[in-house]
Design an enzyme around this catalytic site. Structure first.
Site, mmCIF file in Angstrom:
data_model
loop_
_atom_site.group_PDB
_atom_site.id
_atom_site.type_symbol
_atom_site.label_atom_id
_atom_site.label_comp_id
_atom_site.label_asym_id
_atom_site.label_seq_id
_atom_site.Cartn_x
_atom_site.Cartn_y
_atom_site.Cartn_z
ATOM 1 N N ARG A 45 0.847 -1.204 0.000
ATOM 2 C CA ARG A 45 0.000 0.000 0.000
ATOM 3 C C ARG A 45 0.877 1.247 0.000
ATOM 4 O O ARG A 45 2.093 1.157 0.087
ATOM 5 C CB ARG A 45 -0.928 -0.022 1.226
ATOM 6 C CG ARG A 45 -0.156 -0.408 2.470
ATOM 7 C CD ARG A 45 -0.528 0.289 3.690
ATOM 8 N NE ARG A 45 -0.419 1.709 3.613
ATOM 9 C CZ ARG A 45 0.741 2.384 3.728
ATOM 10 N NH1 ARG A 45 1.902 1.761 3.899
ATOM 11 N NH2 ARG A 45 0.749 3.701 3.664
ATOM 12 N N GLY A 46 0.224 2.439 -0.086
ATOM 13 C CA GLY A 46 0.977 3.694 -0.192
ATOM 14 C C GLY A 46 1.146 4.000 -1.672
ATOM 15 O O GLY A 46 1.533 3.120 -2.451
ATOM 16 N N ALA A 47 0.887 5.259 -2.057
ATOM 17 C CA ALA A 47 0.754 5.578 -3.483
ATOM 18 C C ALA A 47 1.960 5.133 -4.338
ATOM 19 O O ALA A 47 1.788 4.368 -5.306
ATOM 20 C CB ALA A 47 0.473 7.063 -3.647
ATOM 21 N N GLN A 183 -2.354 2.629 9.995
ATOM 22 C CA GLN A 183 -1.065 2.662 9.284
ATOM 23 C C GLN A 183 -0.025 3.477 10.056
ATOM 24 O O GLN A 183 1.171 3.187 9.966
ATOM 25 C CB GLN A 183 -1.241 3.268 7.880
ATOM 26 C CG GLN A 183 -1.972 2.383 6.891
ATOM 27 C CD GLN A 183 -3.456 2.675 6.859
ATOM 28 O OE1 GLN A 183 -4.058 3.083 7.856
ATOM 29 N NE2 GLN A 183 -4.073 2.456 5.711
ATOM 30 N N ASP A 224 -1.938 10.851 -2.226
ATOM 31 C CA ASP A 224 -2.344 9.777 -3.145
ATOM 32 C C ASP A 224 -2.639 10.300 -4.549
ATOM 33 O O ASP A 224 -2.490 9.570 -5.524
ATOM 34 C CB ASP A 224 -3.557 9.033 -2.587
ATOM 35 C CG ASP A 224 -3.105 8.113 -1.471
ATOM 36 O OD1 ASP A 224 -2.978 8.591 -0.323
ATOM 37 O OD2 ASP A 224 -2.814 6.939 -1.752
ATOM 38 N N LYS A 235 -4.806 10.101 2.986
ATOM 39 C CA LYS A 235 -5.541 9.270 3.943
ATOM 40 C C LYS A 235 -6.578 10.064 4.721
ATOM 41 O O LYS A 235 -6.313 11.189 5.145
ATOM 42 C CB LYS A 235 -4.519 8.628 4.887
ATOM 43 C CG LYS A 235 -5.087 7.765 5.984
ATOM 44 C CD LYS A 235 -6.006 6.665 5.477
ATOM 45 C CE LYS A 235 -5.351 5.763 4.469
ATOM 46 N NZ LYS A 235 -6.318 4.927 3.723
HETATM 47 O O1 MRU Z 1 -4.724 3.284 2.169
HETATM 48 P P1 MRU Z 1 -3.238 3.472 2.114
HETATM 49 O O2 MRU Z 1 -2.540 2.920 3.308
HETATM 50 O O3 MRU Z 1 -2.641 2.998 0.814
HETATM 51 O O4 MRU Z 1 -3.081 5.059 2.159
HETATM 52 C C1 MRU Z 1 -1.782 5.599 2.079
HETATM 53 C C2 MRU Z 1 -1.746 7.060 2.257
HETATM 54 O O5 MRU Z 1 -2.747 7.742 2.332
HETATM 55 C C3 MRU Z 1 -0.391 7.681 2.219
HETATM 56 O O6 MRU Z 1 -0.348 8.794 3.051
HETATM 57 C C4 MRU Z 1 -0.103 8.117 0.784
HETATM 58 O O7 MRU Z 1 -0.257 7.043 -0.095
HETATM 59 C C5 MRU Z 1 1.239 8.684 0.631
HETATM 60 S S1 MRU Z 1 2.391 7.358 0.532
HETATM 61 C C6 MRU Z 1 3.934 7.842 0.284
#
Ligand code: MRU
Length: 322
Positions: A45-47, A183, A224, A235
């Site tokens: 996960r994470g963009a 997270q 994201d 998030k």
């Molecule tokens: O649902 P997730 O855990 O994938 O959400 C991740 C986030 O919102 C992060 O803050 C975002 O992707 C930035 S990651 C470098």
């Protein structure tokens, strides 16, 4: 260093982020369907990490599927596994021009590895460009996980923190636990502690009172998707944090690679927000937390309006927000 996803000895492996912080389990991803499942269930996960996962997912699909239309369909399914983080669709898009190539699978692997390497470099530069924004002795607040686990390596929001710390700067990080999937508590606190960076986990609703008490010097979050006007999806909980920061005159930074900027999306109102399963709120582990007949609403992201953002930290430098 903690890499959430990697290619080693011909295998794609991920750290299963659902199991952290108590277990660091490395799992092999053997086919593109398994990759889609890992993306949907937040094992990865994470963009930016989703972009890398998408790239390796396309490579796996190209090994499994000969027929070009079938492969195209598999690639579409990968891109659609999570809708809000633009990096996933952005990465898959890069594979369409390679569909007609000779030695397609080799070309797909090369591209997937490039996306990973490129993201590691971008995140390193985010750290180098952003570290000057963190004063000596600062209390930094962050939300969700935008660290190494959410990227190729180094992170986005955490990268300036990591580079400040390794240059010998003293700092402390307030970590929002980040309901409902934690997270922040599970992943960000784990990453910071692994590197010996002082950090304190707080419930999301505690940030305001800390700001009022003068205990937060700056906020850094990841992103994201950043619309053409600068409105930023991140998030759920990022928007109220930005309002609090503005009220208390605290700088609010968004750290993201240019691959997270979506110029085709005019404003925050055009960003699709992922709505996730009710069970994520109804249960804590196996324990039911909400009465059976109560309604539950679970949007995974919200929009920070550009006017609440002090500046964006990118691999190319720091640019003003609204
Ligand atoms: O649902 P997730 O855990 O994938 O959400 C991740 C986030 O919102 C992060 O803050 C975002 O992707 C930035 S990651 C470098």
């Amino acid at each position: 260093m903690v890499r959430p996803i990697d290619y080693a000895e011909g295998k794609i492996v991920i750290i299963d982020q659902r199991r952290l912080p108590t277990e660091k389990v490395i799992t092999e991803i053997k086919d593109h369907r398994q990759m889609i499942d890992a993306i949907k269930t937040l094992a990865v996960r994470g963009a930016p990490a989703l972009g890398i996962a998408g790239g390796f997912g396309c490579y796996l699909a190209s090994k499994e599927i000969i027929d070009i239309e079938e492969l195209r369909k598999a690639m579409k399914d990968i891109a659609a596994a999570r809708p809000t983080a633009v990096n996933l669709a952005w990465a898959v898009e890069r594979f369409y021009p390679l569909l007609e190539k000779d030695h397609r699978t080799d070309a797909f692997l090369k591209e997937a590895l490039f996306i990973q390497r490129d993201d590691i470099k971008r995140c390193e530069n985010i750290g180098l460009n952003g570290r000057g924004l963190i004063p000596e002795g600062a209390n930094v607040l962050t939300h969700c996980n935008a660290g190494s686990l959410a990227t190729g390596d180094h992170g986005t929001a955490l990268s300036p923190i990591f580079f400040s710390h390794s240059a010998g700067k003293k700092l402390h990080v307030w970590v929002d636990e980040t309901r409902p999937l934690l997270q922040g508590a599970r992943l960000t606190s784990w990453e910071l502690s692994e590197k010996g960076i002082p950090n304190t986990v707080i419930c999301d609703n505690m940030a305001g009172s800390l700001m009022a008490a003068g205990k937060v010097d700056l906020v850094i979050i990841g992103a994201d998707r950043i619309a053409a006007n600068g409105d930023t999806a991140n998030k759920i909980g990022s928007y109220p944090l930005s309002v609090l920061a503005k009220y208390h005159h605290i700088p609010f930074y968004v750290a993201a690679p240019l691959s997270t900027f979506d110029d085709k999306c005019p404003s925050g109102a055009d960003i699709k927000i992922e709505i996730r399963r009710e069970e994520e709120i109804r249960y804590s582990g196996d324990r039911q937390m909400v009465p059976e007949n109560a309604n539950v609403y679970n949007p995974a992201f919200d929009i920070v309006p550009v006017e609440n953002i002090t500046a964006f930290i990118t691999e190319e430098g720091v640019r003003d927000g609204g």
